[in-house]
Design an enzyme around this catalytic site. Structure first.
Site, short mmCIF file in Angstrom:
data_model
loop_
_atom_site.label_atom_id
_atom_site.label_comp_id
_atom_site.label_asym_id
_atom_site.label_seq_id
_atom_site.Cartn_x
_atom_site.Cartn_y
_atom_site.Cartn_z
N ASP A 69 -17.78 5.36 16.50
CA ASP A 69 -19.08 4.74 16.25
C ASP A 69 -19.78 5.29 15.01
O ASP A 69 -20.94 5.68 15.04
CB ASP A 69 -19.97 4.94 17.50
N HIS A 73 0.83 -1.21 0.00
CA HIS A 73 0.00 0.00 0.00
C HIS A 73 0.87 1.27 0.00
O HIS A 73 0.71 2.14 -0.85
CB HIS A 73 -0.90 -0.05 1.25
N ARG A 100 -3.20 13.81 0.12
CA ARG A 100 -4.13 12.88 0.78
C ARG A 100 -4.27 13.16 2.27
O ARG A 100 -3.38 13.71 2.89
CB ARG A 100 -3.64 11.44 0.60
C1 HEM Z 1 -1.86 8.55 -2.84
C2 HEM Z 1 -0.98 7.68 -2.34
C3 HEM Z 1 -1.19 7.00 -1.02
C4 HEM Z 1 -0.29 6.96 -0.01
C5 HEM Z 1 1.10 7.55 -0.02
C6 HEM Z 1 -0.93 6.24 1.08
C7 HEM Z 1 -0.34 6.01 2.30
C8 HEM Z 1 -0.96 5.44 3.38
C9 HEM Z 1 -0.33 5.20 4.64
C10 HEM Z 1 1.09 5.57 5.00
C11 HEM Z 1 -1.24 4.60 5.45
C12 HEM Z 1 -1.01 4.06 6.86
C13 HEM Z 1 -1.34 5.02 7.94
C14 HEM Z 1 -1.00 4.38 9.28
O1 HEM Z 1 0.19 4.10 9.53
O2 HEM Z 1 -1.93 4.18 10.08
C15 HEM Z 1 -2.45 4.50 4.70
C16 HEM Z 1 -3.63 3.99 5.19
C17 HEM Z 1 -4.79 3.90 4.47
N1 HEM Z 1 -4.97 4.26 3.15
FE1 HEM Z 1 -3.57 4.96 1.91
N2 HEM Z 1 -2.18 5.85 0.72
C18 HEM Z 1 -2.38 6.29 -0.56
C19 HEM Z 1 -3.51 6.09 -1.32
C20 HEM Z 1 -4.64 5.47 -0.87
C21 HEM Z 1 -5.81 5.22 -1.69
C22 HEM Z 1 -5.95 5.56 -3.19
C23 HEM Z 1 -6.73 4.66 -0.90
C24 HEM Z 1 -8.10 4.23 -1.33
C25 HEM Z 1 -9.17 4.75 -0.86
C26 HEM Z 1 -6.17 4.57 0.44
C27 HEM Z 1 -6.82 4.11 1.56
C28 HEM Z 1 -6.25 3.96 2.81
C29 HEM Z 1 -6.95 3.43 3.96
C30 HEM Z 1 -8.40 2.98 4.01
C31 HEM Z 1 -6.03 3.39 5.00
C32 HEM Z 1 -6.28 2.89 6.42
C33 HEM Z 1 -5.96 1.41 6.43
C34 HEM Z 1 -6.08 0.77 7.80
O3 HEM Z 1 -5.72 1.39 8.81
O4 HEM Z 1 -6.56 -0.38 7.84
N3 HEM Z 1 -4.88 5.04 0.41
N4 HEM Z 1 -2.25 5.00 3.43
#
Ligand code: HEM
Length: 182
Positions: free
Chosen positions: A136, A114, A127
């Protein structure tokens, strides 16, 4: 900014005009023409169709080196040229939440890459992740992205990669709302 509650209000007015709404999995949301994103404490009167709340929280899975790279590369929200936005609320299933933190990190990064994939799309995409599960709300996460119209294909490419990943097998509700700034 930690622990400040934000409201995403869908309705007939707002700073962002909805261009397209796609429900990928699970129940949809009532259709709206506009979305406003604001701090909950600044809202005096609710006039929307729906409202979703989320907080900017601490990192759960990001490691030190990744965090340093992200900080160096990721742009702020609100750039003038970033007139397009995507609001994607997501809910993961019970199987995901029953895993231990280290198992979730393995699925998210070792298997799904991811952060590694996402990093390639910076700085084009700005983002912000909002957490909703602990307050909740119907979704676990509210994700918000801003980009220039010419970077929309790249954003769609990234989403395509993510939606094919192991991590996304645990997603049980996802709605993709695309907007243009008014
Ligand atoms: C644009 C580039 C992106 C980067 C650099 C990125 C980076 C990250 C990072 C670093 C986290 C972890 C945060 C933590 O440590 O708690 C994260 C979580 C997350 N990202 Fe991304 N992300 C990107 C794009 C996306 C996209 C396109 C989606 C789709 C909707 C997305 C959905 C999520 C979700 C739902 C989480 C939470 C996951 C969890 O805690 O289970 N991200 N992202």
């Amino acid at each position: 900014m930690n622990n400040i509650i934000f409201d995403f209000i869908g309705g007939k007015t707002g700073d962002w005009k909805v261009l397209k709404t796609t429900t990928l999995i699970g129940d949809s949301l009532p259709n709206v023409t506009h979305i406003d994103k604001m701090q909950s404490s600044f809202i005096n009167r609710f006039e929307g169709t729906w409202s979703l709340k989320g907080v900017i929280s601490s990192l759960r899975y990001t490691e030190k080196e990744e965090n340093e790279k992200l900080k160096a590369k990721q742009p702020d929200l609100g750039r003038k040229k970033a007139t397009y936005a995507a609001f994607i609320p997501i809910k993961k299933n019970e199987a995901w939440w029953n895993l231990a933190q280290d198992e979730r990190r393995k699925i998210m990064e070792n298997q799904s890459k991811h952060i590694q994939h996402g990093m390639k799309y910076l700085p084009a995409i700005a983002r912000q992740l909002f957490h909703s599960r602990d307050i909740d709300e119907p979704f676990d996460f509210l994700t918000w992205f801003e980009f220039a119209p010419e970077d929309e294909p790249a954003f769609n490419e990234l989403l395509g990669i993510m939606r094919q990943s192991e991590e996304w097998k645990y997603v049980e509700r996802e709605i993709d709302i695309r907007m243009v700034r008014m």
